[in-house]
Design an enzyme around this catalytic site. Sequence first.
Site, short mmCIF file in Angstrom:
data_model
loop_
_atom_site.label_atom_id
_atom_site.label_comp_id
_atom_site.label_asym_id
_atom_site.label_seq_id
_atom_site.Cartn_x
_atom_site.Cartn_y
_atom_site.Cartn_z
CB SER A 138 44.37 -53.45 -16.17
OG SER A 138 45.40 -53.37 -17.13
CE1 TYR A 148 44.02 -47.85 -15.53
CE2 TYR A 148 45.59 -49.61 -16.04
CZ TYR A 148 44.31 -49.08 -16.12
OH TYR A 148 43.32 -49.77 -16.75
#
Length: 257
Positions: A138, A148
């Site tokens: 990402s 994350y």
Amino acid sequence: MTTALITGSTAGIGAAFARRLAADGHNLVLVARDTKRLREQATELHDRHGIEAEVLTADLSTDAGIEAVATRLGERRHPVDLLINNAGFGNKGKFLDVSMADELTMLKVHCEAVLRLTSAAVEAMRERGRGGVVNVASVAAFVPRGTYGASKAWVVQFTQGVAKDLAGSGVRLMALAPGFVRTEFHERAGMGTDNIPNWMWLDADKVVAAALDDLSRGKSLSIPDPRYKTLMGAAKLVPRGMLGGISSRTGRKYGPQ
């Protein structure tokens, strides 16, 4: 026909990879936790494209699930030529708002599973002198945004490092780092998305098309959209401390609530 194995295949980017690869004539091994959805997906792709689609139910937050997929990747009689490590999830809330168990599960799925499955795949691929691995990361990997982002930064660094180690072997590795993609990701995490501007959203099928094009070119990192390439290029020019503050404020303004 070659065979591609896709984790997290029933939704989002994983489903988009399945559609595209099936349309291109690849047989598939579809991996997710929901057997019913997997069987429905396999039937649809078989009927539409005439390819063979295996179903492998596995929870990659468990050792048993990871081992089941690793075993399939290591099969020599029915080899996997392309691995898409796509399975992943998000946790809602700031650090300390999320339980330690959930944080560790994220690291299990995003890091340990990717490490073990990549290792199983490339070992067999190197013996054959061909193959490819796409590890889905990402753009969060490039800004300081908690567990994350940290886990996705690991995916990028790990993938690019292994790609260098295997250069010349016939095995290609690439980290895919998209921005916001319209999938079930945010809904599953209980995250609202109404505050994210329309221009920041990407289409999953276009992300996959760009990713496969970059893989064919031998890239080890794919940021599949000019808008996000520009943003990430600008981020490199900002001092790390300042970037952390910007990232935090942007996350509160545009990030999932």
